[in-house]
Write a protein that holds these residues in place. Structure first.
Motif, mmCIF file in Angstrom:
data_model
loop_
_atom_site.group_PDB
_atom_site.id
_atom_site.type_symbol
_atom_site.label_atom_id
_atom_site.label_comp_id
_atom_site.label_asym_id
_atom_site.label_seq_id
_atom_site.Cartn_x
_atom_site.Cartn_y
_atom_site.Cartn_z
ATOM 1 N N ALA A 430 1.026 -1.040 -0.103
ATOM 2 C CA ALA A 430 -0.048 0.008 -0.007
ATOM 3 C C ALA A 430 0.911 1.165 -0.026
ATOM 4 C CB ALA A 430 -0.898 -0.026 1.162
ATOM 5 N N LEU A 431 0.168 2.283 -0.367
ATOM 6 C CA LEU A 431 0.968 3.742 -0.354
ATOM 7 C C LEU A 431 0.071 4.563 0.473
ATOM 8 C CD1 LEU A 431 3.141 5.036 -2.006
ATOM 9 C CD2 LEU A 431 1.281 6.318 -3.487
ATOM 10 N N ALA A 432 0.523 5.452 1.306
ATOM 11 C CA ALA A 432 -0.105 6.183 2.350
ATOM 12 C C ALA A 432 0.561 7.569 2.526
ATOM 13 C CB ALA A 432 -0.416 5.424 3.653
ATOM 14 N N VAL A 433 -0.395 8.522 2.907
ATOM 15 C CA VAL A 433 0.121 9.853 3.227
ATOM 16 C C VAL A 433 -0.227 10.235 4.525
ATOM 17 C CG1 VAL A 433 0.365 10.577 0.631
ATOM 18 C CG2 VAL A 433 -1.897 10.962 2.138
ATOM 19 N N LEU A 434 0.199 11.480 5.039
ATOM 20 C CA LEU A 434 -0.159 11.825 6.261
ATOM 21 C C LEU A 434 -1.146 12.838 6.176
ATOM 22 C CD1 LEU A 434 3.013 13.189 8.448
ATOM 23 C CD2 LEU A 434 1.624 11.236 8.767
ATOM 24 N N VAL A 435 -2.226 12.776 7.017
ATOM 25 C CA VAL A 435 -3.482 13.731 6.955
ATOM 26 C C VAL A 435 -3.771 14.320 8.212
ATOM 27 C CG1 VAL A 435 -4.482 12.856 4.778
ATOM 28 C CG2 VAL A 435 -5.331 11.933 7.205
ATOM 29 N N GLU A 436 -4.525 15.170 8.660
ATOM 30 C CA GLU A 436 -5.046 15.423 9.912
ATOM 31 C C GLU A 436 -3.721 15.973 10.504
ATOM 32 O OE1 GLU A 436 -8.023 15.943 10.929
ATOM 33 O OE2 GLU A 436 -8.955 15.017 9.089
ATOM 34 N N ALA A 437 -3.044 16.842 10.105
ATOM 35 C CA ALA A 437 -2.086 17.658 10.732
ATOM 36 C C ALA A 437 -0.830 16.605 11.325
ATOM 37 C CB ALA A 437 -2.091 18.685 11.574
ATOM 38 N N GLY A 438 -0.735 15.353 10.543
ATOM 39 C CA GLY A 438 0.147 14.370 11.079
ATOM 40 C C GLY A 438 -0.316 13.425 12.263
ATOM 41 N N GLU A 439 -1.637 13.575 12.526
ATOM 42 C CA GLU A 439 -2.483 12.665 13.345
ATOM 43 C C GLU A 439 -2.610 11.362 12.849
ATOM 44 O OE1 GLU A 439 -3.365 13.278 16.594
ATOM 45 O OE2 GLU A 439 -1.944 14.850 16.593
ATOM 46 N N GLU A 440 -2.949 11.171 11.508
ATOM 47 C CA GLU A 440 -3.480 10.214 10.762
ATOM 48 C C GLU A 440 -2.710 9.992 9.497
ATOM 49 O OE1 GLU A 440 -7.566 10.382 10.402
ATOM 50 O OE2 GLU A 440 -7.878 10.216 12.419
ATOM 51 N N ILE A 441 -2.757 8.710 9.055
ATOM 52 C CA ILE A 441 -2.359 8.388 7.880
ATOM 53 C C ILE A 441 -3.595 7.819 6.986
ATOM 54 C CG2 ILE A 441 0.193 7.489 8.266
ATOM 55 C CD1 ILE A 441 -1.057 4.566 7.720
ATOM 56 N N GLN A 442 -3.472 8.168 5.579
ATOM 57 C CA GLN A 442 -4.702 7.540 5.064
ATOM 58 C C GLN A 442 -4.103 6.928 3.757
ATOM 59 O OE1 GLN A 442 -7.072 10.638 2.843
ATOM 60 N NE2 GLN A 442 -8.645 9.334 2.971
ATOM 61 N N TYR A 443 -4.531 5.647 3.331
ATOM 62 C CA TYR A 443 -4.296 4.803 2.349
ATOM 63 C C TYR A 443 -4.534 5.645 0.908
ATOM 64 C CZ TYR A 443 -2.421 1.678 5.647
ATOM 65 O OH TYR A 443 -1.862 1.044 6.823
ATOM 66 N N THR A 444 -3.781 5.667 -0.199
ATOM 67 C CA THR A 444 -3.932 6.326 -1.371
ATOM 68 C C THR A 444 -4.096 5.237 -2.654
ATOM 69 O OG1 THR A 444 -1.672 6.868 -1.640
ATOM 70 C CG2 THR A 444 -3.185 8.576 -0.462
ATOM 71 N N ALA A 445 -3.297 4.132 -2.257
ATOM 72 C CA ALA A 445 -3.159 3.103 -3.401
ATOM 73 C C ALA A 445 -2.991 1.986 -2.522
ATOM 74 C CB ALA A 445 -2.159 3.259 -4.102
ATOM 75 N N ARG A 446 -3.429 0.749 -3.194
ATOM 76 C CA ARG A 446 -3.468 -0.710 -2.357
ATOM 77 C C ARG A 446 -3.670 -1.727 -3.470
ATOM 78 N NH1 ARG A 446 -6.250 -4.541 0.579
ATOM 79 N NH2 ARG A 446 -4.898 -5.419 1.988
ATOM 80 N N VAL A 447 -2.625 -2.795 -3.064
ATOM 81 C CA VAL A 447 -2.846 -4.147 -4.212
ATOM 82 C C VAL A 447 -2.977 -5.074 -3.076
ATOM 83 C CG1 VAL A 447 -1.682 -5.619 -5.849
ATOM 84 C CG2 VAL A 447 -1.506 -3.196 -6.122
ATOM 85 N N ALA A 448 -3.909 -5.825 -3.171
ATOM 86 C CA ALA A 448 -4.048 -7.121 -2.130
ATOM 87 C C ALA A 448 -3.478 -8.344 -2.810
ATOM 88 C CB ALA A 448 -5.407 -7.222 -1.952
ATOM 89 N N THR A 449 -3.296 -9.230 -2.006
ATOM 90 C CA THR A 449 -3.028 -10.562 -2.583
ATOM 91 C C THR A 449 -4.291 -11.328 -2.806
ATOM 92 O OG1 THR A 449 -2.814 -11.451 -0.440
ATOM 93 C CG2 THR A 449 -0.660 -10.710 -1.495
ATOM 94 N N GLY A 450 -4.057 -12.576 -3.294
ATOM 95 C CA GLY A 450 -5.264 -13.394 -3.376
ATOM 96 C C GLY A 450 -5.283 -14.352 -2.122
ATOM 97 N N ARG A 451 -4.456 -13.909 -1.043
ATOM 98 C CA ARG A 451 -4.682 -15.073 0.099
ATOM 99 C C ARG A 451 -5.925 -14.713 0.957
ATOM 100 N NH1 ARG A 451 0.485 -16.708 2.125
ATOM 101 N NH2 ARG A 451 2.217 -15.347 1.102
ATOM 102 N N VAL A 452 -6.448 -15.709 1.370
ATOM 103 C CA VAL A 452 -7.623 -15.596 2.134
ATOM 104 C C VAL A 452 -7.290 -14.878 3.467
ATOM 105 C CG1 VAL A 452 -9.591 -17.277 3.294
ATOM 106 C CG2 VAL A 452 -8.106 -18.122 1.387
ATOM 107 N N MET A 453 -6.080 -14.987 3.970
ATOM 108 C CA MET A 453 -6.059 -14.233 5.312
ATOM 109 C C MET A 453 -5.459 -12.804 4.910
ATOM 110 S SD MET A 453 -6.144 -15.809 8.284
ATOM 111 C CE MET A 453 -4.517 -15.708 9.243
#
Ligand code: PHB
Length: 561
Positions: A430-453
């Motif tokens: 995944a890719l993430a950036v800081l938001v909320e003045a650095g309090e939080e991160i937000q995911y901006t891109a993601r690639v999942a695997t085919g794994r069940v778990m």
């Protein structure tokens, strides 16, 4: 294969080339290079992507040829082939960057254009002449929903713009002739993919310009009236030193333009303020904004006149060696003459606006004969001009992918790299950036695997920054609390059984702007394994994302989300 060192006698200047092939193509032009350029242009006109079969239809080339061209362009990092679809890739922007860097105007003048846009709270653009069109080299755009906004590299017909008449004040009779021929050949502007087609007489309800209405005084062909109008607007531009666009492109869109003159007093580029009739009429624009546009242009001209030419920037790496190695690896699927020809464009750049044949050959490592044939091809395609035995790129180089790619965001840049990483390490990334003045991160891109778990976090999800590996690498750069060794590993803090590893993504200035991470269940990788096995993969991917980001952001702003 290294460059062929044999110095062969050759006819110079280029006009000395022997015969012509059909259709005015010089006999020495490189056919695979012409075809590769055609493929890039078709993809650009289609806004950056086409299926292989659509590309076959658009170019008229055989499927096997399209396959080999796209394989070669993919090897160069200029396109990406995903199943049956071909996408322009950010790396291709290095060609437009070569032109913009050689031109110098964007780096010198865009700070002034941006400041003016802030001052006026209106969009401001810089455009250069491209034959009988205008092409944008900078855009300081205010996000407003009402009008279309143009991109760097977009080409507009001169007569439907405010900058057009200012450039036309310098046209020769031959230029006017070329313009008349184009108007006759393409009366609806269908070859200008960035503008809506003309609708002669069909929507005569708005504006004061004749483009949108047929004036009976001009007889049965409304184009005559419009063309006369452009001649009149050019005369006025010459007398006043400014020009207006009163909804020539689309209803509501108005612009005012002033020329930016070089030390030779010729028009180097044109600065425009663009607005909407809901805020300004065209004439209101002149009254309200012309004085401030003029003083900004005066500052631009001072900057141009006082800044000495830069030292030549770094030469490209030895590309001839690289293309030889690629040929060995890919064999028949790699069209070496296309790859070699394209490297010629990257010989130009900052401090290297005009080059002789010898300099091009030296910069690229190509044999003189190879470089010369590429230059002949580019001159034929209108991508290069020649004078006094030197060559220079034309604004048309921006038609090789720049407009659609100039709108690419960081998540879009990252996505194919995340997909490749996930398929190598079999973990979601995944890719993430800081938001909320650095309090939080937000995911901006993601690639999942085919794994069940697999760990399941949707794009848009926010998490507390301190508790995540991504947050920690982002905060480390912001200079707070946390220190990292270039990565962060978070072990079962956020959630039991969850282990995550993140590395920073840096912009051209070295600031961390995003984090690349992978999350895995603790049962799959020990903390030690995370670092020894996964970290090198993550670091390599981060380097690839950064390389694309740095190319894409050289002359445009790349949104981080
Ligand atoms: C623009 O910058 O978008 C622009 C400039 C001049 C025009 C139209 C649009 O005439």
């Amino acid at each position: 294969m290294p460059a062929n060192p044999t110095p062969e006698p050759e006819p110079e200047p280029l006009e000395g080339s022997a015969g012509q092939r059909s259709g005015g193509t010089p006999a020495e032009a490189v056919t695979p290079l012409i075809r590769g350029i055609t493929v890039l242009r078709e993809l650009t006109d289609a806004n950056g992507t086409l299926s292989l079969s659509a590309l076959e239809r658009a170019t008229g080339l055989a499927r096997s040829t399209v396959d080999r061209i796209t394989a070669t362009l993919a090897r160069m990092g200029y396109v990406r082939v995903d199943g049956r679809d071909v996408f322009l890739a950010p790396r291709l922007m290095e060609l437009g960057n070569a032109y913009l860097a050689a031109l110098r105007l964007p780096s010198l003048l865009s700070p002034y254009a941006d400041a003016l846009a802030d001052e006026l709270d209106e969009s401001v653009s810089l455009a250069v002449a491209d034959q009988d069109g205008i092409r944008f080299i900078h855009q300081a755009t205010r996000r407003r929903a009402m009008s279309l906004s143009f991109r760097i590299g977009d080409l507009l017909p001169a007569e439907r713009t405010a900058p057009g008449p200012l450039f036309a004040t310098e046209w020769t009779p031959a230029d006017w002739q070329r313009w008349r021929e184009r108007r006759a050949a393409d009366p609806r502007d269908l070859s200008f993919t960035a503008v809506p087609p003309r609708t002669h007489g069909l929507d005569a309800t708005h504006g004061t310009n004749p483009t949108h209405g047929s004036n009976p005084a001009h007889g049965s062909n409304p184009a005559h009236g419009e063309d006369f109008d452009f001649v009149r607007r050019t005369e006025e531009a010459s007398a006043h030193g400014w020009a207006l666009d009163d909804q020539l492109i689309e209803p509501g869109l108005v612009a005012i333009s002033v020329p930016v003159r070089g030390e030779d007093r010729k028009v180097a580029c044109v600065a425009s303020v663009v607005s909407h009739t809901s805020r300004h009429t065209a004439h209101g624009l002149r009254e309200a904004l012309l004085p401030r546009l003029r003083s900004a242009v005066a500052r631009m001209e001072e900057e141009l006149h006082r800044t000495p030419p830069p030292e030549p920037g770094p030469r490209p790496a030895d590309l001839a060696l690289w293309t030889g190695a690629s040929k060995l690896q890919l064999g028949r699927d790699f069209i070496e003459s296309l790859a070699r020809g394209l490297t010629v464009l990257t010989a130009f750049g900052e401090g290297r606006p005009r080059l002789t044949l010898t300099e091009v050959a030296q910069a690229t490592g190509l044999a003189r004969a190879t470089a010369r044939r590429a230059l002949i091809t580019y001159e034929h395609l209108g991508l290069m001009t020649t004078a006094d035995r030197t060559f220079a790129l034309t604004p048309r180089v921006l038609s090789l992918g720049f407009p659609p790619l100039s709108r690419t965001t960081l998540p879009e840049i990252a996505q194919p790299h995340l997909a490749a990483l996930t398929s190598r390490i079999h973990e979601s990334t995944a890719l993430a950036v800081l938001v909320e003045a650095g309090e939080e991160i937000q995911y901006t891109a993601r690639v999942a695997t085919g794994r069940v778990m697999s760990v399941n976090i949707a794009v848009g999800t926010r998490l507390p920054a301190q508790a995540t590996a991504s947050g920690r690498v982002l905060l480390a750069d912001a200079g707070t609390t946390v220190h990292t060794q270039g990565y962060a590993l978070v072990d079962e803090e956020l959630e039991e059984g969850l282990r995550s590893l993140a590395v920073p993504i840096r912009d051209r200035e070295g600031r961390v702007v995003a984090a690349l991470s992978t999350a895995t269940h603790a049962s799959r990788h020990s903390p030690h394994e995370c670092v020894t096995a996964l970290l090198p993969e993550l670091t390599t991917t981060a380097t690839h994302i950064e390389s694309d980001l740095h190319t894409a952001s050289r002359f445009t702003r790349v949104p981080l989300t």
